[in-house]
Design a protein around this motif. Structure first.
Motif, mmCIF file in Angstrom:
data_model
loop_
_atom_site.group_PDB
_atom_site.id
_atom_site.type_symbol
_atom_site.label_atom_id
_atom_site.label_comp_id
_atom_site.label_asym_id
_atom_site.label_seq_id
_atom_site.Cartn_x
_atom_site.Cartn_y
_atom_site.Cartn_z
ATOM 1 N N ALA A 213 21.591 -7.149 12.251
ATOM 2 C CA ALA A 213 21.641 -6.206 11.130
ATOM 3 C C ALA A 213 20.274 -5.574 10.900
ATOM 4 N N VAL A 214 20.292 -4.264 10.677
ATOM 5 C CA VAL A 214 19.084 -3.524 10.308
ATOM 6 C C VAL A 214 19.393 -2.752 9.021
ATOM 7 N N PHE A 215 18.363 -2.179 8.396
ATOM 8 C CA PHE A 215 18.549 -1.618 7.061
ATOM 9 C C PHE A 215 18.011 -0.195 6.968
ATOM 10 N N ILE A 216 18.800 0.660 6.325
ATOM 11 C CA ILE A 216 18.329 2.006 6.005
ATOM 12 C C ILE A 216 17.698 1.975 4.617
ATOM 13 N N GLU A 217 17.031 3.072 4.245
ATOM 14 C CA GLU A 217 16.369 3.153 2.947
ATOM 15 C C GLU A 217 16.874 4.387 2.202
ATOM 16 N N SER A 218 16.975 4.268 0.894
ATOM 17 C CA SER A 218 17.585 5.320 0.091
ATOM 18 C C SER A 218 16.778 6.611 0.089
ATOM 19 N N SER A 219 15.459 6.525 0.285
ATOM 20 C CA SER A 219 14.617 7.713 0.196
ATOM 21 C C SER A 219 14.080 8.172 1.546
ATOM 22 N N VAL A 220 14.633 7.605 2.642
ATOM 23 C CA VAL A 220 14.151 7.928 3.991
ATOM 24 C C VAL A 220 15.338 8.281 4.884
ATOM 25 N N SER A 221 15.169 9.270 5.745
ATOM 26 C CA SER A 221 16.235 9.651 6.680
ATOM 27 C C SER A 221 16.635 8.463 7.557
ATOM 28 N N PRO A 222 17.945 8.282 7.794
ATOM 29 C CA PRO A 222 18.407 7.152 8.616
ATOM 30 C C PRO A 222 18.342 7.409 10.121
ATOM 31 N N LYS A 223 17.793 8.558 10.552
ATOM 32 C CA LYS A 223 17.886 8.922 11.967
ATOM 33 C C LYS A 223 17.227 7.896 12.889
ATOM 34 N N ASN A 224 16.104 7.309 12.468
ATOM 35 C CA ASN A 224 15.432 6.331 13.329
ATOM 36 C C ASN A 224 16.211 5.028 13.429
ATOM 37 N N ILE A 225 16.855 4.630 12.352
ATOM 38 C CA ILE A 225 17.697 3.437 12.396
ATOM 39 C C ILE A 225 18.911 3.691 13.289
ATOM 40 N N ASP A 226 19.460 4.900 13.215
ATOM 41 C CA ASP A 226 20.565 5.255 14.106
ATOM 42 C C ASP A 226 20.142 5.152 15.567
ATOM 43 N N ALA A 227 18.915 5.587 15.852
ATOM 44 C CA ALA A 227 18.401 5.504 17.221
ATOM 45 C C ALA A 227 18.258 4.053 17.663
#
Length: 313
Positions: A213-227
């Motif tokens: 599991a990894v985590f996105i952040e509410s104020s940051v674009s999720p594109k890097n987590i998607d990558a």
């Protein structure tokens, strides 16, 4: 008093400590990245009209620092993080001599800022200094309880799964306080770019450590987590998004997560559950979203918990 505070985390301290004795205006809204906030003409007018201004400091509001320095010549302008013991502050190598500003992610460290707010309000308005002292004491007691909740909850995560991967390096204090290994795709500031090499390194870390599991952040674009997720899948290692964390901004206005207490309660609970630990589904006080006990609005969330003091009544 008319008080202006930059971020929600700072504004919440002021709201709780000031109680009914101040009108507190939050300048940088929910979900807005303070690293990227550019002060508008309205922002400047707002702080010029304020009796007192509170900001986080440590270059978090980098584009506004010069304005605050100039303004301090004519009215009280307080960087709340100046109250924190310097030994507590982190100085990551990649920041070239600058301190990590994300101190609020360690509840025990952020609690030290309450004293700075109490002192500034008491000096400006000594008639209500006893109220400010009592409100500050009650708030710090609640923060101590939240900090202990974080320690105990994270401790239930299996040792080999205590790896927190997020969009950017906002959680170093969180990791140190609650004993997690923290890795961000981007650097300390969201203005930095994540390179392919960095993403590939993190993909290898996910695979080698069986991180699921990894985590996105509410104020940051999720594109890097998607990558990251795509990279792991290309190596036959399934990874899911464990949840959305509040890093540089609190949750939506009018919700429990839109208070500092709710923000950290949310982060602690989400991380614990996503990484295989044990925590109440609705957090420390049963107020996290989907709970029927959510406060109707932001001020109610504060008042319900702390019942701030007004000695004039």
């Amino acid at each position: 008093m008319n008080v202006v505070a930059t971020t929600g985390m700072v504004a919440d301290i002021v709201k709780v400590v000031a109680g009914p004795h101040a009108n507190v205006i939050q300048m940088i809204g929910s979900g807005v990245d303070p690293h990227l906030h550019k002060p508008s003409r309205d922002d400047v007018q707002l702080i010029m009209r304020a009796d007192i201004v509170f900001y986080s400091g440590l270059m978090l509001e980098g584009k506004m620092s010069d304005t605050f320095v100039k303004l301090a010549r004519s009215k009280p302008v307080i960087a709340v993080t100046e109250a924190i013991d310097p030994a507590v502050l982190l100085e990551p190598e990649e920041m070239s001599g600058h301190l990590d500003p994300h101190v609020w992610n360690d509840v025990s460290a952020w609690s030290q800022c309450v004293g700075a707010v109490q002192q500034a309000l008491s000096e400006f308005d000594p008639a209500h200094s006893k109220d400010y002292a009592l409100n500050a004491t009650k708030y710090q007691a609640a923060l101590a309880e939240l900090h202990e909740y974080g320690i105990k909850s994270i401790a239930t995560i299996p040792q080999d799964q205590r790896i927190l991967v997020t969009s950017h390096d906002a959680f170093n204090y969180f990791g140190r306080a609650y004993h997690l290994k923290v890795m961000g795709v981007q650097g300390i500031s969201t203005e930095s770019e994540a390179g392919i090499q960095r993403i590939n390194q993190l993909v290898d870390t996910l695979v080698e450590n069986d991180v699921r599991a990894v985590f996105i952040e509410s104020s940051v674009s999720p594109k890097n987590i998607d990558a990251l997720i795509e990279g792991a899948q290309s190596k036959n290692h399934p990874v899911v998004i464990g949840g959305e964390l509040y890093s540089d901004a609190m949750g939506p206005a009018g919700t429990y997560e839109g208070t500092y207490m709710g923000m950290l309660d949310h982060n602690i609970t989400i991380v614990t559950l996503a990484l295989g630990g044990k925590a109440p589904q609705h957090g420390l006080h049963g107020k996290l979203q989907a709970s029927s006990h959510g406060a109707k609005n932001h001020d109610e969330a504060l008042e319900t918990k702390f019942e701030t003091v007004d000695s004039t009544k």
